[in-house]
Design a protein around this motif. Structure first.
Motif, short mmCIF file in Angstrom:
data_model
loop_
_atom_site.label_atom_id
_atom_site.label_comp_id
_atom_site.label_asym_id
_atom_site.label_seq_id
_atom_site.Cartn_x
_atom_site.Cartn_y
_atom_site.Cartn_z
N GLN A 253 0.84 -1.19 0.00
CA GLN A 253 0.00 0.00 0.00
C GLN A 253 0.88 1.25 0.00
N LEU A 254 0.70 2.08 -1.01
CA LEU A 254 1.53 3.28 -1.14
C LEU A 254 0.83 4.54 -0.68
N GLY A 255 -0.39 4.45 -0.25
CA GLY A 255 -1.04 5.62 0.29
C GLY A 255 -2.31 5.96 -0.45
N GLY A 256 -2.74 7.21 -0.28
CA GLY A 256 -3.91 7.71 -0.96
C GLY A 256 -3.46 8.43 -2.21
N TYR A 257 -3.77 9.72 -2.33
CA TYR A 257 -3.28 10.48 -3.48
C TYR A 257 -1.78 10.71 -3.33
N VAL A 258 -1.03 10.28 -4.33
CA VAL A 258 0.41 10.53 -4.40
C VAL A 258 0.68 11.15 -5.77
N PRO A 259 1.32 12.31 -5.84
CA PRO A 259 1.59 12.96 -7.13
C PRO A 259 2.34 12.04 -8.08
N PRO A 260 2.15 12.19 -9.39
CA PRO A 260 2.73 11.27 -10.38
C PRO A 260 4.24 11.07 -10.25
N THR A 261 4.99 12.16 -10.13
CA THR A 261 6.45 12.03 -10.06
C THR A 261 6.87 11.27 -8.81
N GLN A 262 6.23 11.57 -7.68
CA GLN A 262 6.57 10.90 -6.44
C GLN A 262 6.17 9.43 -6.47
N LEU A 263 5.06 9.13 -7.11
CA LEU A 263 4.64 7.73 -7.22
C LEU A 263 5.64 6.95 -8.06
N ARG A 264 6.11 7.54 -9.16
CA ARG A 264 7.11 6.86 -9.99
C ARG A 264 8.38 6.62 -9.19
N GLU A 265 8.80 7.61 -8.40
CA GLU A 265 10.01 7.45 -7.58
C GLU A 265 9.84 6.31 -6.58
N ALA A 266 8.66 6.24 -5.97
CA ALA A 266 8.41 5.18 -4.99
C ALA A 266 8.42 3.81 -5.64
N LEU A 267 7.79 3.71 -6.80
CA LEU A 267 7.74 2.43 -7.50
C LEU A 267 9.13 2.00 -7.98
N ASP A 268 9.91 2.96 -8.47
CA ASP A 268 11.28 2.65 -8.88
C ASP A 268 12.11 2.16 -7.70
N LYS A 269 11.93 2.82 -6.56
CA LYS A 269 12.72 2.43 -5.39
C LYS A 269 12.32 1.05 -4.89
N LEU A 270 11.02 0.78 -4.87
CA LEU A 270 10.57 -0.55 -4.45
C LEU A 270 11.08 -1.63 -5.39
N ALA A 281 17.50 -4.91 4.21
CA ALA A 281 16.30 -4.18 4.63
C ALA A 281 15.59 -3.61 3.41
N LYS A 282 14.28 -3.76 3.40
CA LYS A 282 13.47 -3.24 2.30
C LYS A 282 12.42 -2.29 2.85
N PRO A 283 12.55 -1.00 2.60
CA PRO A 283 11.58 -0.04 3.10
C PRO A 283 10.22 -0.26 2.45
N THR A 284 9.19 0.12 3.18
CA THR A 284 7.84 -0.02 2.66
C THR A 284 7.62 0.85 1.45
N ALA A 285 8.10 2.07 1.50
CA ALA A 285 7.95 3.01 0.40
C ALA A 285 8.84 4.20 0.67
N ALA A 286 8.98 5.07 -0.30
CA ALA A 286 9.82 6.25 -0.10
C ALA A 286 9.28 7.41 -0.92
N VAL A 287 8.19 7.95 -0.47
CA VAL A 287 7.57 9.07 -1.17
C VAL A 287 7.56 10.28 -0.24
N ALA A 288 8.02 11.41 -0.73
CA ALA A 288 7.93 12.64 0.06
C ALA A 288 6.47 13.04 0.15
N ALA A 289 6.00 13.21 1.35
CA ALA A 289 4.57 13.43 1.54
C ALA A 289 4.17 14.87 1.24
N PRO A 290 3.06 15.04 0.49
CA PRO A 290 2.55 16.39 0.25
C PRO A 290 1.81 16.94 1.45
N VAL A 291 1.46 16.07 2.39
CA VAL A 291 0.72 16.47 3.58
C VAL A 291 1.48 15.97 4.79
#
Length: 294
Positions: A253-270, A281-291
């Motif tokens: 689960q990557l969250g609710g609304y995640v901006p396109p660029t940040q979602l791509r970064e998270a998916l690439d990192k995963l 170690a494998k982090p759950t995700a790595a998206v800079a939060a807008p909120v």
């Protein structure tokens, strides 16, 4: 608006519409472009250096340096401290390593490796649940050669769902295919539910979904044999607490609304983390939060 657990690992603060039923008019007025104000550098109660309380504060700060901690002290169970942080109860082991966040779904974090220890089993469960929805029942917006595919549980009345869909072309430009599943958050039989049934019964589901998420939110009323109820039930079993809910192909689960660029970064990192040797170690995700927030 609820915020899920990933914000604590410096990853995601869920920008989503609450699952609890509410009037369509109120939902339509939600302005996702104006999220709740981010917390400034949060205060914390005075604690004795080197104490279990201090380690608890440090553990929370390690995961989110801006969170406000209102109180810390003994927990009801031995070996843990209890903290109140931005309206949420947080339990931290006395050595400061493990952090447990109760509430919706709950999660246990290892603060040293910044990993959600609960996520692996939850992700597998979500992946299996999503598989029960036939591909023909998903509304897909995809580029020619997607780099990543995500499942998004969506609602036609939710402001954040509308914001995400308004940027669908950019998600596709980022190489992300989005497969929508229905989650009428106002419940089975609601007007919201009927709109989503109309979308799934339309001859052109993609157009109908786009029309339903427009400012006017109009879609021709239709009824047919459909899977909206099944999709709603799957969303509930998958632990959905708000819409949209974004899941990777592996059920993370990557969250609710995640901006396109940040979602791509998270998916690439995963994707990169999944190629690491076993035991890394494998982090759950790595998206800079807008909120901000927990």
């Amino acid at each position: 608006m609820k915020r899920i657990l990933f914000a604590l690992i410096g990853a995601i603060s869920l920008s989503a519409c609450a699952q609890a039923p509410q009037g369509a008019a109120a939902a339509a007025k939600t302005d996702p472009a104006k999220p709740a104000a981010e917390a400034s550098k949060g205060a914390a109660p005075k604690v004795e250096a080197g104490s279990a309380d201090a380690r608890a504060v440090d553990a929370i700060r390690t995961l989110n340096p801006n969170v406000t901690i209102d109180k810390v002290g003994p927990a009801p169970m031995p070996g843990f401290r209890e903290a109140l942080a931005q309206g949420q109860v947080v339990y931290v082991s006395d050595d400061g390593r493990y952090l447990f966040l109760p509430g919706s779904g709950g999660a246990l974090f290892d603060t040293q490796v910044k990993k959600n220890l609960s996520e692996d089993s939850l992700a597998g469960m979500r992946k299996d649940l999503v598989k029960t929805i036939p591909a023909s029942e998903r509304i897909v917006f995809a580029p020619a050669n997607p780099k990543h595919t995500v499942t998004v549980f969506t609602d036609v009345e939710c402001g954040y769902c509308r914001k995400l869909h308004s940027e669908i072309a950019e998600y596709n430009r980022q190489g992300i295919a989005i497969e929508y599943l229905a989650f009428p958050r106002m419940g089975i039989g609601s007007d919201d539910y009927k709109k989503m049934v109309s979308v799934w019964c339309a001859a052109d589901r993609r157009k109908a979904l786009t029309d339903a998420k427009s400012d006017h939110g109009s879609v021709a009323s239709k009824d047919c044999k459909n899977s909206v109820t099944q999709q709603y039930n799957v969303g509930q079993r998958a632990g959905l607490t708000g819409t949209p809910m974004i899941l990777t192909a592996d059920g993370v689960q990557l969250g609710g609304y995640v901006p396109p660029t940040q979602l791509r970064e998270a998916l690439d990192k995963l994707a990169a983390e999944s190629k690491k040797p076993a035991g890394a170690a494998k982090p759950t995700a790595a998206v800079a939060a807008p909120v901000g927030g927990l």
